[in-house]
Design a protein around this motif. Structure first.
Motif, PDB file in Angstrom:
ATOM      1  N   PRO A   5       9.677  -7.769  58.288  1.00 43.85           N
ATOM      2  CA  PRO A   5       8.981  -6.934  57.636  1.00 43.85           C
ATOM      3  C   PRO A   5       9.906  -5.959  57.431  1.00 43.85           C
ATOM      4  O   PRO A   5      10.709  -5.630  58.151  1.00 43.85           O
ATOM      5  CB  PRO A   5       7.641  -6.613  58.723  1.00 43.85           C
ATOM      6  N   PRO A   6       9.674  -4.952  56.457  1.00 40.46           N
ATOM      7  CA  PRO A   6      10.692  -4.075  55.984  1.00 40.46           C
ATOM      8  C   PRO A   6      10.323  -2.986  57.067  1.00 40.46           C
ATOM      9  O   PRO A   6       9.506  -2.743  57.854  1.00 40.46           O
ATOM     10  CB  PRO A   6      10.230  -3.314  54.872  1.00 40.46           C
ATOM     11  N   GLN A   7      11.548  -2.058  57.354  1.00 38.60           N
ATOM     12  CA  GLN A   7      11.560  -1.008  58.328  1.00 38.60           C
ATOM     13  C   GLN A   7      10.652   0.170  57.805  1.00 38.60           C
ATOM     14  O   GLN A   7      10.577   0.531  56.824  1.00 38.60           O
ATOM     15  CB  GLN A   7      12.972  -0.532  58.759  1.00 38.60           C
ATOM     16  N   GLN A   8      10.282   1.192  58.708  1.00 36.38           N
ATOM     17  CA  GLN A   8       9.623   2.353  58.413  1.00 36.38           C
ATOM     18  C   GLN A   8      10.165   3.306  57.486  1.00 36.38           C
ATOM     19  O   GLN A   8       9.725   3.908  56.558  1.00 36.38           O
ATOM     20  CB  GLN A   8       8.938   3.147  59.546  1.00 36.38           C
ATOM     21  N   ASN A   9      11.637   3.466  57.783  1.00 38.91           N
ATOM     22  CA  ASN A   9      12.485   4.334  56.931  1.00 38.91           C
ATOM     23  C   ASN A   9      12.440   3.833  55.516  1.00 38.91           C
ATOM     24  O   ASN A   9      12.506   4.823  54.603  1.00 38.91           O
ATOM     25  CB  ASN A   9      13.650   4.476  57.545  1.00 38.91           C
ATOM     26  N   ALA A  10      12.641   2.661  55.429  1.00 40.25           N
ATOM     27  CA  ALA A  10      12.596   1.965  54.091  1.00 40.25           C
ATOM     28  C   ALA A  10      11.520   2.176  53.483  1.00 40.25           C
ATOM     29  O   ALA A  10      11.346   2.328  52.115  1.00 40.25           O
ATOM     30  CB  ALA A  10      13.164   0.687  54.139  1.00 40.25           C
ATOM     31  N   ILE A  11      10.357   1.922  54.139  1.00 33.07           N
ATOM     32  CA  ILE A  11       8.986   1.990  53.454  1.00 33.07           C
ATOM     33  C   ILE A  11       8.952   3.356  52.818  1.00 33.07           C
ATOM     34  O   ILE A  11       8.198   3.720  51.773  1.00 33.07           O
ATOM     35  CB  ILE A  11       7.808   1.531  54.369  1.00 33.07           C
ATOM     36  N   LYS A  12       9.138   4.195  53.867  1.00 32.72           N
ATOM     37  CA  LYS A  12       8.847   5.735  53.402  1.00 32.72           C
ATOM     38  C   LYS A  12       9.829   6.241  52.142  1.00 32.72           C
ATOM     39  O   LYS A  12       9.281   6.933  51.412  1.00 32.72           O
ATOM     40  CB  LYS A  12       9.410   6.696  54.602  1.00 32.72           C
ATOM     41  N   LYS A  13      10.843   5.668  52.100  1.00 33.26           N
ATOM     42  CA  LYS A  13      11.951   5.941  51.015  1.00 33.26           C
ATOM     43  C   LYS A  13      11.238   5.195  49.779  1.00 33.26           C
ATOM     44  O   LYS A  13      11.391   5.755  48.762  1.00 33.26           O
ATOM     45  CB  LYS A  13      13.118   5.429  51.362  1.00 33.26           C
ATOM     46  N   GLN A  14      10.631   4.015  49.823  1.00 31.58           N
ATOM     47  CA  GLN A  14      10.135   3.515  48.620  1.00 31.58           C
ATOM     48  C   GLN A  14       8.908   4.277  48.123  1.00 31.58           C
ATOM     49  O   GLN A  14       8.881   4.463  46.978  1.00 31.58           O
ATOM     50  CB  GLN A  14       9.750   2.164  48.978  1.00 31.58           C
ATOM     51  N   LEU A  15       8.181   4.452  49.196  1.00 34.08           N
ATOM     52  CA  LEU A  15       6.830   5.519  48.571  1.00 34.08           C
ATOM     53  C   LEU A  15       7.382   6.834  48.175  1.00 34.08           C
ATOM     54  O   LEU A  15       6.553   7.127  46.966  1.00 34.08           O
ATOM     55  CB  LEU A  15       6.052   5.654  49.963  1.00 34.08           C
ATOM     56  N   SER A  16       8.154   7.382  48.634  1.00 28.23           N
ATOM     57  CA  SER A  16       8.744   8.738  48.098  1.00 28.23           C
ATOM     58  C   SER A  16       9.374   8.543  46.838  1.00 28.23           C
ATOM     59  O   SER A  16       9.070   9.707  45.734  1.00 28.23           O
ATOM     60  CB  SER A  16       9.812   9.274  49.148  1.00 28.23           C
ATOM     61  N   ASP A  17      10.028   7.490  46.534  1.00 32.95           N
ATOM     62  CA  ASP A  17      10.609   6.942  45.084  1.00 32.95           C
ATOM     63  C   ASP A  17       9.484   6.835  44.269  1.00 32.95           C
ATOM     64  O   ASP A  17       9.718   6.974  43.202  1.00 32.95           O
ATOM     65  CB  ASP A  17      11.557   5.884  45.343  1.00 32.95           C
ATOM     66  N   ALA A  18       8.587   6.201  44.549  1.00 33.39           N
ATOM     67  CA  ALA A  18       7.253   5.895  43.645  1.00 33.39           C
ATOM     68  C   ALA A  18       6.757   7.132  43.135  1.00 33.39           C
ATOM     69  O   ALA A  18       6.473   7.344  42.158  1.00 33.39           O
ATOM     70  CB  ALA A  18       6.294   5.107  44.414  1.00 33.39           C
ATOM     71  N   VAL A  19       6.610   8.156  44.302  1.00 37.73           N
ATOM     72  CA  VAL A  19       6.042   9.390  43.687  1.00 37.73           C
ATOM     73  C   VAL A  19       6.874  10.330  42.725  1.00 37.73           C
ATOM     74  O   VAL A  19       6.431  10.703  41.811  1.00 37.73           O
ATOM     75  CB  VAL A  19       5.371  10.050  45.015  1.00 37.73           C
ATOM     76  N   GLY A  20       8.223  10.285  43.280  1.00 35.00           N
ATOM     77  CA  GLY A  20       9.195  11.204  42.752  1.00 35.00           C
ATOM     78  C   GLY A  20       9.431  10.565  41.231  1.00 35.00           C
ATOM     79  O   GLY A  20       9.777  11.470  40.253  1.00 35.00           O
TER      80      GLY A  20
END
Length: 1492
Positions: A5-20
């Protein structure tokens, strides 16, 4: 496959990229539609795509869990190329590897739905390079081996790459809708999408057999897991042959993972993923722009696309759906068969012992119960999930509803919450087909359970997302908002920001919108967006909230929003918006503390400096100065001064320049100057209005001010600092536009000094020389007035448009004060280091646009706000004019009351053209004189003209007589002839004096020429501080402009100190007999009381001693005589001393009196004698007399007074004072002329006593000086007290003076007089010829005629021989100015007539015994012998004698004043006026007979 499973930091970055990544132009503030909510008009976006994208990304990155099977794979598709050497073996190997991975690595991705998942085998055949026969043979073997339903032959690439390259028409990309960005997911495979091979290191250029030497690992990834997980290979490899080409579906080469197995390993090892681990490299982002820039599917023909669709259809219909049906049937049977046994046997012990899980328990599952994979509860959940995936929502709802009960009983909270969530969602998705209500409490319980018991906020967030969508669909926006707010926490700023924003939109979507709640939560969302690093969304949220807080008096909240918007805009390089936001923090009066305001100001200056630098680089506003918000400029308070301003006397200098008009002049001062100027214009006879030198908000600014070339124009601008922080303005100057007045056909061009290039700046300075103020410091909450000057160099139209300056926060003085020098070492130490913005200054401007008064003439003006023009800053510059400079030498600051000093006035022409017509007027004409006495007179007097002595020269005060004149006697008389003034000879205007320029050629003051003239000033009779205004008027000889005259203003402030006070009473002398021959009837006695009012005071000016040197009488009829011998020592008075002085006045003989002559009679008490008939003594006398007339308002005291010298309207002598006298026609009537004959002259004296004195005055410094002065006592009538203090003789007789008299007293109504009249009295003019006696004042009517007796004082007579007869001569004198009839009655004494208390009129036949106030006779009675009654007529001023005889019968002392004198002045003889004369005339008779 088999990735972690992906790491939490990578998930946060992906979600932030999705919003930005979703912030586009449609989300820019102000781009949405306008909606109205009550009194609020809001501009909102119609959608929130950033939230939708975040939600999709969140659901994709949500890891799979064992408590549900929604994200578990149902089938596995195996794809092998037709050119593979052993296709069937490869299919078998791949299937075995999948089974091995599922059994040995159950916790690795992907998760499988059950043990026997669907295997689907696809043989991929390249139509160009492949062998079709071999492909068909392999496909037949596949069907026989694996089954017909799960095998498929997919034929692609019917077009070669060369053919595709030769097609010129652009072909659509069939894969564009499936190729997602790195932040998007393609990992989830369902019946409506194709698996996309994204992120693989390469795609084979041709379909070839895979060899171990050429094997490279390929990865099948989901873009949602970019940079998070390592995918398995599709089993397709590429060849490195020479004829490779770039395939349309090929991806750029990515670096292999560190965990990629070596080529020597098993060819299927990479696909199995046993050694695979999550890679942290940016493989999926590697050359993403190159990958997305290519066009895919160019080798696919429409037939190939149809084959792809057929492939998907057959996979779903022939394989997947039948497999699902079999699984559902099997699960249903298993649940039914094992449910009863499970409940009966395991339920009792499960709570105590539980089921020991096989393998490790995932950390995400925080439950009290762990089920085995084949537990009936999980089988039931599988059944529900399978039904839900295939849209069997009703069956799924019942299944979930049943499962939630089991999970609740087993306290399996994670499973329980999942069942509640899916049950609620299944019921909602049924839509209107179900009759059951949406169980939103299921979602509430599920969310609470996820958070409280299971510690799974991710699933609580997922439940919130689905629940709020359902609630919004049901219209339950308030419940949806509460669920969003419930999920906000400190764990995730991005999630909290999105949920706060969604809650705000829910508040706005209510039936009754909660606008303020919307704005509040938008601010909270903006704050969390900022913490999450989403600056664009933070800016958007704050901008949306500002619409509600703006202009609603929430100053602190509005400041916070503006400051945050400014910060975010600056970080996003939106400098213009950042500057506008910081500007709002400075414009209005802020309630922030001083430190915060200073921070706001520094931020604004720093940002605005960056913005100006950017604009300079863009050259968008080249040369134009930007407008600054600080300080606040009140345009209506702007003042324009057309003169050089007020001038102060330089310390130690003798010269005092004319003060002029300054910016501190008030409207009352300007009105005063305007009246003085109009006074001169009315005398000169020049039409036109006055030209005010100062233009303010209270003046009439409809016309443009007129300025002249070469003369400075001063503009005062009021700036206000609304902050508590000091503002520093540097390099302050005026901005103007100029339209030159150039003759020619070509229109002139407008010139401006705003463009600051060197060439244009020098050109502007040549046209208008503009001053620059280096630095102005404006303290907090203070106003400052900045005065700037402009000097035009050529005519034209000049307009002041604004103010340019540098705005900063630190001054040069402060910066230098930050450096301190050690006195011991001499080393300069830096005390305070300025911040990076303390030295930042911004060059800008503010416009000056004054607004005229509001119009109120028409109905439209009253209903709307219309304002008139204000042209005070639109100046007309005309050609050069002469400039007169007036200066005073030795002008005193203080004087004694009545003190006379001589100063010198200097007139200089500073202009370049000559001037003439110099005149002056003043608010206090009595204060000064130029001592201009005529060399001759133009009167009609027959008296011989005496040569006039010259005027005293500067610095002497008085003109002295010849030395021999003082030895003639105690009195010296000089006669001055003046003009006779009629009622039409006066104008109701103030004194306007011509100033003759006798030393100038043709009376013109040439450029640069200087003229000095003496001027005498006299201290006012009233002590205190006096403001004396001078207005000098002059005209240019040649004027090319519309202005035909100019003026110079001067205001002198003078302090007068009390000195001498004089009180005088005049009475007639008592009648006496002897050798006077009746001369006492034409004389009077002056009883004068002189007092030195000054008191000795330390360090204050005072009079130590005062000496009266001379007393002069000015009258057309009376002269002054001294009663004592000549005293050369003078009459001296010490401090606070009083002295009585008695003198005698003698009326001139009627024969020698000349009509129109003034007599100056002088009594000197000193060796030197002043010629009072010359200037300045006579000038101050006349001005004092005019002031006295204005104060008393009397018109009867002027009957015999001619006009003062040079004040007559007919005086045309060039050396005479050509000003007109300020006397209204009411003061001089036709009866007031010397020949009119008024009755009042019997008691009115009409004279003035001039007291000349010198004093030893002690100044503040202790020095003593000798000063001279004069006081005037104006005496109108007998038996009254006259004072030198200029107050009305009786307060009841005050009347308003002429409006034109500058020295007039305040307007007061005269007191009412009540006069009792008899019934038979006639209401006629008391001054006319037939007026009744009752209408006269008794003080006048009883003193019309005076009489005296001339006889022997003592006589001897022999009474034995008979009666003694004493001859008595009765002398009668008519004191009135009219002919009267006198009747002498010797038969009756005055005591025998009645005197009514209200009248003094008595007829001869009155029988009353009441006395008339005559002292009762105590001597023996006497009788008149002979004439008992006589009547005679006396002309005006005539005297006559009557011979009488008095008979006495015995010796004794007798009063011969026992007869009655009656006077009448009308033809009616029935009324006679008894004259009062109570003075006895005594005769003593001695008996000389022998018997005695």
């Amino acid at each position: 496959m088999a990735a972690q499973p992906p790491q939490q930091n990578a998930i946060k970055k992906q979600l932030s990229d999705a919003v930005g990544a979703t912030y586009g132009h449609i989300q820019e503030p102000g781009s949405g539609s306008m909606l109205s909510f009550g009194s609020y008009d809001l501009q909102l976006c119609s959608s929130t795509p950033w939230f939708d994208n975040w939600r999709d990304a969140f659901l994709h990155v949500l890891p799979a869990s064992d408590h549900e099977y929604l994200n578990h794979c149902l089938a596995c598709v195996f794809v092998v190329a037709s050119n593979n050497g052993d296709p069937l073996g490869t299919f078998t190997a791949l299937a075995n590897q999948q089974v091995t991975q599922q059994q040995q690595f159950p916790n690795k991705l992907p998760r499988w739905f059950c043990q026997g998942i669907l295997h689907y085998y696809v043989l991929l055949h390249d139509m160009v390079d492949g062998d079709q026969t071999r492909a068909d043979s392999i496909y037949q073997n596949m069907k026989s081996t694996f089954g017909v339903q799960i095998c498929h032959l997919l034929q692609v690439n019917s077009r070669s790459i060369n053919t595709a390259g030769s097609i010129k028409t652009a072909q659509p990309d069939p894969w564009s809708q499936f190729l997602l960005k790195p932040s998007q997911s393609t990992d989830e495979v369902d019946g409506e999408s194709l698996p996309i091979t994204d992120g693989s290191p390469s795609f084979p250029s041709r379909l070839s057999e895979m060899t171990q030497d050429q094997n490279q690992t390929t990865h099948l990834t989901d873009s949602l897991y970019d940079n998070m997980e390592e995918s398995g290979s599709s089993g397709i490899t590429s060849s490195s042959s020479v004829d490779q080409f770039s395939h349309p579906l090929a991806s750029p080469t990515t670096p292999p993972s560190r965990d990629t197995p070596s080529p020597d390993s098993d060819p299927t090892a990479a696909a199995s993923g046993y050694q695979g681990d999550y890679r942290t490299s940016n493989a999926s982002h590697y050359k993403w722009h190159e990958r997305t820039s290519k066009t895919h599917g160019q080798c696919l023909t429409p037939s190939d696309l149809d084959r792809l669709r057929i492939f998907m259809h057959e996979f779903v219909v022939r394989a997947l759906v039948p497999w699902v049906e079999r699984q559902m049937k099997m699960l249903s049977e298993q649940v039914t068969s094992r449910k009863a046994i499970h409940r009966s046997f395991f339920s009792a012990t499960k709570k105590w012992f539980g089921n020991k899980p096989q393998g490790p328990v995932p950390s995400s599952q925080n439950t009290t119960v762990v089920y085995t994979k084949d537990a009936p509860e999980l089988q039931l959940r599988r059944l529900g999930d399978l039904a839900f995936l295939f849209q069997m929502y009703d069956f799924a709802y019942h299944t979930y509803h049943t499962a939630k009960k089991d999970f609740n009983n087993d306290q399996a909270w994670l499973h329980f919450a999942g069942a509640l969530e899916m049950a609620s969602l299944s019921l909602f998705l049924q839509g209107p087909n179900t009759q059951k209500q949406y169980p939103h409490h299921y979602m509430e319980t599920a969310i609470s359970t996820y958070l409280a018991y299971s510690r799974n906020p991710q699933y609580a967030t997922r439940a919130t997302l689905t629940s709020t969508e359902a609630l919004k669909k049901k219209g339950m926006f308030n419940d949806a908002a509460m669920q969003f707010l419930k999920m906000t926490s400190e764990d995730s700023d991005l999630t909290s920001a999105l949920f706060l924003e969604q809650a705000a939109h829910c508040f706005l979507a209510l039936k009754t919108p909660m606008v303020r709640k919307y704005s509040f939560h938008m601010i909270l969302a903006g704050h969390r967006f900022n913490k999450a690093g989403q600056r664009k969304h933070s800016l958007r949220a704050y901008t949306q909230a500002l619409q509600i807080y703006k202009a609603r008096h929430w100053s602190i909240a509005e400041d916070h929003i503006h400051f945050t918007i400014g910060r975010q805009s600056f970080n996003l390089k939106h400098l213009e918006k950042a500057a506008a936001s910081f500007k709002h923090l400075l414009v209005q009066e802020s309630k922030q503390p001083t430190s915060q305001q200073a921070a706001f100001l520094r931020e604004y200056l720093f940002v605005y400096k960056q913005l100006l630098s950017q604009e300079d680089r863009d050259n968008s506003t080249y040369g134009q100065l930007p407008e600054l918000p600080l300080p606040i400029i009140d345009s209506n308070a702007t003042k324009v001064l057309l003169t050089s301003g007020k001038r102060q006397k330089e310390p130690g200098s003798r010269k005092t320049l004319a003060s002029g008009v300054g910016f501190d002049s008030h409207a009352e001062d300007m009105a005063k100057w305007e009246n003085l100027e109009e006074r001169i214009l009315s005398v000169v006879g020049r039409p036109g209005k006055s030209s005010p030198p100062l233009f303010t908000n209270s003046t009439d600014n409809q016309a443009s001010p007129v300025a002249f070339v070469g003369e400075a124009i001063t503009v005062e601008v009021q700036v206000e600092n609304p902050l508590h922080v000091m503002l520093v303005l540097s390099e302050v100057t005026l901005l103007w536009t100029f339209l030159p007045a150039i003759q020619g056909s070509d229109p002139p061009q407008v010139i401006s000094n705003e463009i600051t290039t060197n060439v244009k700046k020098s050109l502007a300075d040549e046209i208008i020389q503009t001053s620059v103020v280096k630095e102005v410091i404006v303290q907090g909450i203070q106003n400052e007035h900045i005065q700037l000057t402009m000097t035009p160099r050529q005519p034209g139209q000049l307009r002041v448009v604004g103010l340019a300056y540098n705005l900063g926060t630190s001054s040069l003085a402060q910066n230098s004060a930050g450096l301190q020098t050690d006195s011991n070492t001499g080393i300069t130490n830096q005390v305070v280091k300025p911040s990076y913005t303390s030295s930042v200054v911004v060059r800008g401007k503010q416009k000056l646009e004054p607004r005229g008064p509001r119009l109120n003439k028409t109905k439209e003006d009253r209903t709307q706000k219309h304002y008139g023009p204000d042209r005070r800053l639109d100046l007309l510059v005309q050609e050069e004019m002469p400039i007169l400079e007036v200066s005073f030498l030795d002008f005193p600051e203080s004087l004694l009351c009545g003190e006379v000093q001589c100063i010198e006035v200097e007139f200089t022409n500073k202009g370049k053209s000559p001037l003439h017509g110099l005149r002056v007027t003043s608010s206090h004409p009595r204060f000064f004189t130029f001592g201009l006495f005529p060399n001759g007179t133009n009167t009609t007097s027959t008296a011989p003209q005496q040569p006039q002595p010259p005027t005293a020269k500067y610095p002497f005060v008085y003109q002295m007589r010849a030395p021999h004149c003082g030895a003639i006697g105690p009195s010296l008389t000089s006669t001055v002839s003046t003009s006779i003034i009629g009622g039409s000879g006066y104008q109701p205007s103030a004194d306007v004096l011509n100033i003759p320029l006798s030393d100038c050629q043709e009376g013109q003051l040439m450029p640069g020429q200087e003229v000095k003239l003496p001027m005498w000033i006299r201290g006012d009779d009233i002590g205190g501080v006096h403001e004396v205004d001078f207005l000098f008027y002059y005209e240019p000889v040649k004027s090319l402009s519309t202005v035909k005259h100019r003026v110079v203003h001067h205001q002198a402030v003078l302090n007068t100190v009390e000195s001498l006070s004089v009180r005088t009473t005049v009475v007639r002398p008592a009648a006496s007999n002897g050798s006077s021959n009746g001369q006492e009837l034409n004389s009077c006695i002056f009883a004068c009381e002189l007092e030195n009012l000054s008191q000795v005071q330390v360090q204050r000016p005072h009079v130590q001693e005062l000496q009266v040197t001379q007393v002069s009488c000015v009258s057309p009829h009376w002269t002054l005589l001294s009663l004592g011998a000549k005293n050369n020592s003078g009459v001296r008075l010490g401090s606070r001393e009083t002295l009585q002085l008695v003198m005698k006045g003698l009326k001139q003989d009627q024969k020698t009196e000349t009509i129109g002559n003034l007599v100056f009679s002088e009594v000197a008490f000193d060796r030197d004698q002043v010629n009072t008939s010359c200037s300045p003594c006579s000038d101050f006398y006349w001005r004092s007399w005019l002031r006295h007339q204005a104060l008393t308002g009397s018109d009867c005291g002027n009957s015999d007074f001619p006009s003062p010298p040079g004040f007559g309207s007919g005086s045309n002598n060039p050396g005479a004072m050509r000003g007109k006298s300020i006397m209204s026609s009411s003061m001089i009537s036709t009866d007031a002329t010397p020949g009119s004959g008024t009755l009042e002259s019997a008691v009115y004296l009409k004279l003035t006593l001039v007291f000349l004195w010198k004093a030893w005055a002690v100044q503040e410094s202790g020095q003593m000086r000798i000063v001279v002065g004069q006081h005037h006592v104006h005496i109108n009538r007998l038996n009254t007290v006259a004072m030198s203090y200029p107050v009305p003789a009786s307060m009841s007789s005050l009347t308003s003076s002429s409006s034109g008299a500058a020295w007039a007293a305040k307007n007061t109504r005269p007191a009412l007089k009540f006069i009792r009249r008899d019934s038979n009295s006639k209401a006629d003019d008391s001054f006319g010829g037939t007026a009744g006696a009752n209408s006269l004042d008794p003080e006048i009517s009883t003193k019309l005629v005076s009489y005296s007796f001339s006889h022997a004082h003592q006589r001897s007579h022999p009474f034995d021989k008979g009666l003694c007869l004493v001859p008595v001569t009765l002398t009668l004198q008519n004191h009135s100015g009219k002919e009267v009839t006198v009747m002498v009655d010797t038969g009756k004494s005055p005591e025998s007539f009645v005197s009514n208390p209200g009248t003094v009129v008595a007829s001869p036949d009155s029988q009353s015994q009441q006395g008339l106030g005559v002292t009762g006779s105590t001597v023996p009675s006497m009788r008149w012998v002979g004439l008992t009654q006589a009547s005679l007529t006396l002309e005006k001023g005539q005297s006559s004698t009557l011979s009488l005889r008095a008979g006495m019968t015995r010796p004794g002392t007798y009063n011969v004043n026992c007869l009655s004198i009656f006077v009448t002045f009308s033809s009616d003889q029935s009324q006679m006026i008894l004259q009062r004369h109570s003075t006895p005339s005594i005769v003593t008779l001695v008996d000389s007979s022998a018997s005695s």
